[in-house]
Write a protein that holds these residues in place. Structure first.
Motif, mmCIF file in Angstrom:
data_model
loop_
_atom_site.group_PDB
_atom_site.id
_atom_site.type_symbol
_atom_site.label_atom_id
_atom_site.label_comp_id
_atom_site.label_asym_id
_atom_site.label_seq_id
_atom_site.Cartn_x
_atom_site.Cartn_y
_atom_site.Cartn_z
ATOM 1 N N GLY A 109 52.904 30.280 30.074
ATOM 2 C CA GLY A 109 52.434 31.610 29.733
ATOM 3 C C GLY A 109 51.339 32.064 30.677
ATOM 4 O O GLY A 109 51.132 31.503 31.748
ATOM 5 N N LEU A 110 50.625 33.095 30.275
ATOM 6 C CA LEU A 110 49.515 33.611 31.066
ATOM 7 C C LEU A 110 48.277 33.626 30.179
ATOM 8 O O LEU A 110 48.359 33.960 28.991
ATOM 9 N N ARG A 112 44.329 35.096 29.360
ATOM 10 C CA ARG A 112 43.895 36.477 29.159
ATOM 11 C C ARG A 112 43.724 37.217 30.483
ATOM 12 O O ARG A 112 44.206 38.344 30.647
ATOM 13 N N GLU A 114 44.992 36.530 33.436
ATOM 14 C CA GLU A 114 46.277 36.685 34.123
ATOM 15 C C GLU A 114 47.105 37.785 33.480
ATOM 16 O O GLU A 114 47.771 38.562 34.181
ATOM 17 N N LEU A 115 47.082 37.856 32.158
ATOM 18 C CA LEU A 115 47.832 38.910 31.470
ATOM 19 C C LEU A 115 47.275 40.284 31.832
ATOM 20 O O LEU A 115 48.044 41.222 32.103
ATOM 21 N N GLY A 137 54.543 42.173 27.371
ATOM 22 C CA GLY A 137 53.250 41.502 27.261
ATOM 23 C C GLY A 137 52.382 41.938 26.107
ATOM 24 O O GLY A 137 51.424 41.240 25.764
ATOM 25 N N SER A 234 57.719 34.270 29.532
ATOM 26 C CA SER A 234 56.313 33.976 29.786
ATOM 27 C C SER A 234 55.429 35.090 29.248
ATOM 28 O O SER A 234 54.326 34.838 28.746
ATOM 29 N N LEU A 235 55.902 36.330 29.361
ATOM 30 C CA LEU A 235 55.132 37.472 28.856
ATOM 31 C C LEU A 235 55.136 37.493 27.336
ATOM 32 O O LEU A 235 54.103 37.791 26.703
ATOM 33 N N ALA A 238 52.792 34.883 26.344
ATOM 34 C CA ALA A 238 51.412 35.330 26.562
ATOM 35 C C ALA A 238 50.972 36.279 25.458
ATOM 36 O O ALA A 238 49.814 36.226 25.004
ATOM 37 N N ALA A 239 51.852 37.168 25.020
ATOM 38 C CA ALA A 239 51.497 38.104 23.953
ATOM 39 C C ALA A 239 51.131 37.349 22.679
ATOM 40 O O ALA A 239 50.133 37.662 22.016
ATOM 41 N N ASN A 242 47.851 34.966 23.324
ATOM 42 C CA ASN A 242 46.625 35.753 23.474
ATOM 43 C C ASN A 242 46.265 36.467 22.178
ATOM 44 O O ASN A 242 45.082 36.688 21.896
#
Length: 290
Positions: A109-110, A112, A114-115, A137, A234-235, A238-239, A242
């Motif tokens: 993931g990413l 914070r 990176e997102l 995201g 990955s997005l 990340a959502a 995060n």
């Protein structure tokens, strides 16, 4: 048509798309195995036969997780044959499967920053990249879901919130709020159009598909200087992670992710960047007398 074939057709009729193709392949493998061993694929099958098939899959070099996946269609086939009264008992229900540990999500993931970088950069490419990035995201849409969004899908207001209506995995309908930054990006992407697919291919103006989503995400990640492979999932990952880092309760994160089972959301919770809160820090301080 034999009883086994009729049961297979009846079972597969419940599904469509990728799931239908996957289960069809799995049942073909099961039917072929039974033919090779002189067995009817349905009538007279015992649990031992199911476990021999499972062993055969493992001996072909399949990973444990792949073996478990290969048995989804076979187990469903027998479950519904039993429900429909075609067999007196379900021989697959207690068949032993390899243990697969899924305590953590392995998706990269990413964090914070990176997102934030990913979302900011997406807005500098095209309005289509910007809308896609926010749907993935922020609203945690899957690639196929984002590609299928139509302008009409977010035209409604419900209880003071602009909402996006979609049909997700397993044909489950979902309604989620559209926040102001996301709405601005969607409106910019829409332009003067009043209906039809929202996100278009920037070059041709044709509607995007799942492959386009992957290509667009890769372009954003490369432009953003993220030095690893980033996929649409990955997005979504990340959502969810995060949101948990931001203090969203696990139950509300489950609603965001649209996970039917809360344990699926817990996998994301355990995999996220929560090392700062790990118990080893408290224990180290405790035994050190700090």
């Amino acid at each position: 048509m034999s009883t086994a074939q009729l049961a297979a057709v009846s079972f597969l009729a419940r599904y469509s798309g990728r799931t239908h193709r996957l289960y069809s392949f799995q049942l073909r493998e099961w039917f072929a195995w039974c033919e090779g061993h002189g067995l009817d694929p349905l009538v007279g099958v015992q649990r031992a036969h199911i476990e021999l098939h499972i062993r055969g899959l493992a001996e072909r070099g399949l990973m444990d997780s792949s073996v478990v996946t290969m048995m989804h269609g076979v187990r469903g086939f027998f479950r519904f044959a039993h429900i429909d009264g075609l067999v007196p008992a379900d021989p697959a229900v207690y068949a032993r499967l390899p243990k697969v540990h899924r305590d953590e999500s392995r998706t990269q993931g990413l964090d914070r920053l990176e997102l934030i970088r990913f979302l900011q950069v997406s807005q500098t490419l095209t309005v289509h990249h910007g809308a896609l990035a926010l749907l993935l995201g922020i609203n945690a849409l899957r690639a196929s879901e984002a590609a299928a969004v139509r302008i009409e899908d977010y035209a409604e207001t419900l209880r003071g919130h602009r909402v996006l209506r979609l049909v997700g995995k397993g044909k489950k309908p979902a309604t989620m709020p559209v926040t102001v930054p996301v709405l601005r990006a969607l409106e910019a992407c829409r332009g003067d159009r009043a209906e039809g697919p929202l996100i278009l291919r920037p070059q041709s103006g044709n509607p995007i598909d799942r492959r386009d989503v992957y290509r667009m995400v890769t372009r954003i990640a490369t432009t953003a200087g993220i030095p690893r492979h980033i996929s649409p999932h990955s997005l979504r990952h990340a959502a969810i992670t995060n949101a948990l880092d931001a203090g969203v309760p696990l139950r509300d994160a489950q609603i965001l992710a649209r996970h039917a089972d809360p344990r699926t959301t817990e996998h994301y919770d355990r995999a996220r960047g929560n090392l700062d809160r790990h118990g080893v820090h408290f224990l180290t301080a405790y035994v050190a007398g700090v």
